[in-house]
Scaffold this active site. Sequence first.
Site, PDB file in Angstrom:
ATOM      1  N   PHE A 103      49.691  47.375  36.831  1.00 47.64           N
ATOM      2  CA  PHE A 103      50.108  47.161  38.220  1.00 47.64           C
ATOM      3  C   PHE A 103      50.526  48.510  38.776  1.00 47.64           C
ATOM      4  CE2 PHE A 103      52.321  45.794  41.963  1.00 47.64           C
ATOM      5  CZ  PHE A 103      51.496  44.768  42.406  1.00 47.64           C
ATOM      6  N   LYS A 127      47.905  46.464  54.640  1.00 55.51           N
ATOM      7  CA  LYS A 127      48.513  47.754  54.788  1.00 55.51           C
ATOM      8  C   LYS A 127      48.161  48.710  53.666  1.00 55.51           C
ATOM      9  CE  LYS A 127      52.678  45.334  56.331  1.00 55.51           C
ATOM     10  NZ  LYS A 127      53.995  44.893  55.899  1.00 55.51           N
ATOM     11  N   GLY A 128      47.685  48.143  52.541  1.00 53.20           N
ATOM     12  CA  GLY A 128      47.524  48.949  51.330  1.00 53.20           C
ATOM     13  C   GLY A 128      46.681  50.202  51.501  1.00 53.20           C
ATOM     14  N   ASP A 170      51.975  48.498  47.146  1.00 56.29           N
ATOM     15  CA  ASP A 170      53.356  48.026  47.086  1.00 56.29           C
ATOM     16  C   ASP A 170      53.605  47.065  45.939  1.00 56.29           C
ATOM     17  OD1 ASP A 170      51.835  45.828  48.301  1.00 56.29           O
ATOM     18  OD2 ASP A 170      53.803  44.922  48.626  1.00 56.29           O
ATOM     19  N   ASP A 200      40.672  44.365  42.492  1.00 60.79           N
ATOM     20  CA  ASP A 200      41.253  43.736  41.308  1.00 60.79           C
ATOM     21  C   ASP A 200      40.357  42.542  40.950  1.00 60.79           C
ATOM     22  OD1 ASP A 200      43.211  43.040  39.444  1.00 60.79           O
ATOM     23  OD2 ASP A 200      44.482  42.037  40.887  1.00 60.79           O
ATOM     24  N   ASP A 259      42.677  49.853  49.133  1.00 64.66           N
ATOM     25  CA  ASP A 259      43.402  50.617  48.122  1.00 64.66           C
ATOM     26  C   ASP A 259      42.889  50.332  46.719  1.00 64.66           C
ATOM     27  OD1 ASP A 259      44.332  47.998  48.209  1.00 64.66           O
ATOM     28  OD2 ASP A 259      46.456  48.516  48.337  1.00 64.66           O
ATOM     29  N   ARG A 307      55.366  51.856  49.022  1.00 63.52           N
ATOM     30  CA  ARG A 307      54.127  52.322  49.667  1.00 63.52           C
ATOM     31  C   ARG A 307      54.199  53.798  50.048  1.00 63.52           C
ATOM     32  NH1 ARG A 307      51.001  47.769  51.003  1.00 63.52           N
ATOM     33  NH2 ARG A 307      52.181  45.978  51.709  1.00 63.52           N
ATOM     34  N   LYS A 341      40.092  48.024  39.034  1.00 66.63           N
ATOM     35  CA  LYS A 341      40.514  47.438  37.751  1.00 66.63           C
ATOM     36  C   LYS A 341      39.398  46.502  37.298  1.00 66.63           C
ATOM     37  CE  LYS A 341      44.828  46.058  39.263  1.00 66.63           C
ATOM     38  NZ  LYS A 341      46.243  45.615  39.195  1.00 66.63           N
TER      39      LYS A 341
HETATM   40  P1  IMP Z   1      41.702  41.354  44.811  1.00 65.11           P
HETATM   41  O1  IMP Z   1      41.387  40.415  45.935  1.00 65.11           O
HETATM   42  O2  IMP Z   1      42.225  40.608  43.598  1.00 65.11           O
HETATM   43  O3  IMP Z   1      40.579  42.285  44.443  1.00 65.11           O
HETATM   44  O4  IMP Z   1      42.954  42.176  45.225  1.00 65.11           O
HETATM   45  C1  IMP Z   1      42.943  43.161  46.105  1.00 65.11           C
HETATM   46  C2  IMP Z   1      44.306  43.303  46.762  1.00 65.11           C
HETATM   47  O5  IMP Z   1      45.376  42.952  45.876  1.00 65.11           O
HETATM   48  C3  IMP Z   1      44.517  44.739  47.102  1.00 65.11           C
HETATM   49  O6  IMP Z   1      44.144  44.975  48.447  1.00 65.11           O
HETATM   50  C4  IMP Z   1      46.003  44.920  46.900  1.00 65.11           C
HETATM   51  O7  IMP Z   1      46.682  44.639  48.109  1.00 65.11           O
HETATM   52  C5  IMP Z   1      46.417  43.886  45.902  1.00 65.11           C
HETATM   53  N1  IMP Z   1      46.576  44.472  44.544  1.00 65.11           N
HETATM   54  C6  IMP Z   1      45.780  44.285  43.471  1.00 65.11           C
HETATM   55  N2  IMP Z   1      46.217  44.982  42.412  1.00 65.11           N
HETATM   56  C7  IMP Z   1      47.321  45.639  42.838  1.00 65.11           C
HETATM   57  C8  IMP Z   1      48.219  46.562  42.194  1.00 65.11           C
HETATM   58  O8  IMP Z   1      48.099  46.934  41.010  1.00 65.11           O
HETATM   59  N3  IMP Z   1      49.231  47.036  42.964  1.00 65.11           N
HETATM   60  C9  IMP Z   1      49.414  46.671  44.270  1.00 65.11           C
HETATM   61  N4  IMP Z   1      48.590  45.830  44.905  1.00 65.11           N
HETATM   62  C10 IMP Z   1      47.549  45.297  44.191  1.00 65.11           C
HETATM   63 MG    MG Z   2      45.674  45.057  49.978  1.00 68.28          MG
END
Ligand code: IMP
Ligand code: MG
Length: 185
Positions: free
Chosen positions: A157, A43-44, A164, A108, A105, A170, A136
């Site tokens: 964060f 949903k992000g 969220d 990370d 969105d 959101r 990030k």
């Molecule tokens: P990754 O797989 O670690 O790159 O994470 C990506 C997903 O983690 C994103 O689609 C977000 O849903 C969630 N996420 C990562 N960092 C944040 C944050 O700071 N706030 C909210 N959601 C996050």
């Molecule tokens: Mg996400």
Amino acid sequence: MKTATYRLELLFPEATIRRRLAEMATELRPRLRDGLLVVGIFKGAILFTADLIRALSRLPGPKGVEVDFLVVSSYGQGGVSSGQVELLCDCRTPVAGRQVLLIDDIIDTGHTLDMVAKHLRDQGAAEVITCLLLDKPERRQVSFTPDAVGFRIPDLFVVGYGLDFASRHRELPDLMSLHHEEITP
Ligand code: IMP
Ligand code: MG
């Protein structure tokens, strides 16, 4: 007794996000071809996807654009990535032979984008362009360089504008950083 709570701090206001999205649309536009398929990650990415496709549509742009979403497993409530990303619901639109603009969105650790981009290529997408509102880079565990990024941020964060914490916030129009604190009454 100590109560764990958190406060939100303004990171990027609505107007800054809007201006940056207009720039991103201009930067992306020359790469996009007719028949583009936009795929947002639910949903992000809902607010970002909605605003970015509107920004793109204000420019002389590709014709026959389609929009779809797919769902992947999320972090849960803890905010810690397990590194295991699961595709819960694939997009319904066939991707074979298409140029895909994949939107999320935030990147990370990179596991989500890496998995979803590979999945779309495995399904025969001709090209996958990855577009993130936030990056990030310090937290990356998988080597993945997105094609377009709205804002590069430190290890914070973030909530609001689609993002969220424990399924909340959101709906906020601004991007906020979340800070945990303990209150001793
Ligand atoms: P990754 O797989 O670690 O790159 O994470 C990506 C997903 O983690 C994103 O689609 C977000 O849903 C969630 N996420 C990562 N960092 C944040 C944050 O700071 N706030 C909210 N959601 C996050
Ligand atoms: Mg996400």
